[in-house]
Each structure stands twice: as C-alpha cells, then as structure tokens.
Design an enzyme around this catalytic site. Structure first.
Site, PDB file in Angstrom:
ATOM      1  CB  CYS A  16       2.062   4.859   1.486  1.00  0.00           C
ATOM      2  SG  CYS A  16       0.326   5.233   1.118  1.00  0.00           S
ATOM      3  CB  CYS A  32       1.495   7.714  -2.695  1.00  0.00           C
ATOM      4  SG  CYS A  32       2.058   7.970  -0.988  1.00  0.00           S
ATOM      5  CB  CYS A  80      -1.986   0.114  16.223  1.00  0.00           C
ATOM      6  SG  CYS A  80      -2.723  -1.509  16.329  1.00  0.00           S
TER       7      CYS A  80
END
Length: 202
Positions: free
Chosen positions: A109, A112, A196
C-alpha cells in the site's frame, strides 16, 4: 500545493488540478462506466468502476489501524495517490507503469506500506489496470487478507464488482470482480476473482 483551474487561475482544489492534468472527471469512475455499458449493451470485461465513498463500507478515516487527518494524508501522498487512496478515484487505464510489471516481489500500500499482493498472483487482464488473482494474507491472522472487500449483495458483486481497500489504513485500492474464470491459464482462473487495482495505490 498550488493548482490551477481551466482558465489558468490559482485554485486550492488539488482534486480539480489532478482531473485537469489527467483529462479525467469524477464521473468517469469505473462503476459509472459499467452501468453505461450495460445500458448500451456493452461488455463488462474491459471496464471498471470505483466510488469515492462506498455506502456499504465503514468510515475511511476513523475505523482503521493507521489514521491520519486529511491534511496529513495530503501532505504525505502525491496528488495522484491522495486522489486514489483517500478519495476513491480511478487512474486512466494503461497509465501506470505497474500494469506491465513482471518482476517478482510484493506490492504494498502506498499509504501505509502494508503488503497487499504478491507478484505471483499478478496477471495481464487486458483491462489497463494491474490485475491480481488474490491478496496477501495477514501475518497475525493468516485467514484474513490484508485487502478488505466492500459488503455488497452477491448479485451486485457478480454484475458490477465491489470496492477493495487496504485493511490497515482504509485506502481505496480498486475493485474486485467475479470474472476470474474468463482468464484461462492465469491464477485468476483458479480463484475466480480479478482484483483490478490502481497502480497509484501501490
């Protein structure tokens, strides 16, 4: 972060500046595209939608392990990352260098650093966005993935997919669709799912 409107005048709206720069509009999200395609008899495969604030999801700001104010998120992320992760935006298809990426590794991510997808689960869907068959599972609880899926009815999931977020910070990642069976010879054919994902979220 100074942005400008269509007439070249300074604006404090970083979202508008990103729309102007990328020649896209908030209404061009993937679910709207799907609904228009259905109305016109178009195919689902090459389209994708997302929503800035899913009705069936908890708050993106208050109910996750990693929390920041919107000002802090805006400061720590690029304009594109903020638009995608915090506002539920969608990048244009084939705009991310990660769409064609094939090297081994783990996609984390951008907000984070939580590991989200293993490169072994990545495949080329032809939709224009990085696609994965399944997410990385949590270390503390191996039965719970690091990616959470919006709570929608099975009918909605089958027809239009569901939003997916980072389980740690709530950042919008993209959408998951139940059409993995269409991608014969890929990991998605086994899982039946196609995640996706916006490259800017990774």
């Amino acid at each position: 972060k100074t942005s400008y409107d269509e007439d070249g005048n300074p604006s404090n709206d970083s979202t508008q500046s990103y729309f102007d720069k990328e020649k896209i509009h908030p209404d061009s999200n993937r679910r709207n595209i799907i609904h228009k395609s259905l109305a016109a008899g178009g195919a689902l495969l090459a389209t994708r939608t997302s929503r800035a604030s899913a009705k069936n999801f908890k708050s993106r700001t208050d109910e996750y392990e990693v929390r920041k104010s919107e000002a802090e998120w805006s400061e720590s992320l690029s304009s594109q990352q903020y638009f995608i992760l915090r506002q539920g935006g969608t990048e244009p298809p084939y705009s991310s260098i990660l769409e064609a990426e094939e090297r081994p590794g783990v996609y984390a991510c951008a907000g984070c650093g939580t590991p989200l997808f293993d490169a072994k689960e990545k495949f080329h869907s032809g939709t224009g966005w990085p696609s994965f068959a399944s997410p990385v599972m949590g270390t503390s609880n191996p039965s719970v993935p690091n990616v959470e899926m919006e709570d929608v009815s099975n009918i909605q999931y089958q027809l239009a997919g569901a939003e997916v977020r980072c389980r740690t910070c709530g950042g919008h990642l993209g959408d998951v669709f139940a059409d993995g069976f269409l991608f014969v010879g890929t990991p998605a054919f086994v899982t039946g799912k196609r995640y996706c994902i916006d490259g800017g979220a990774l």
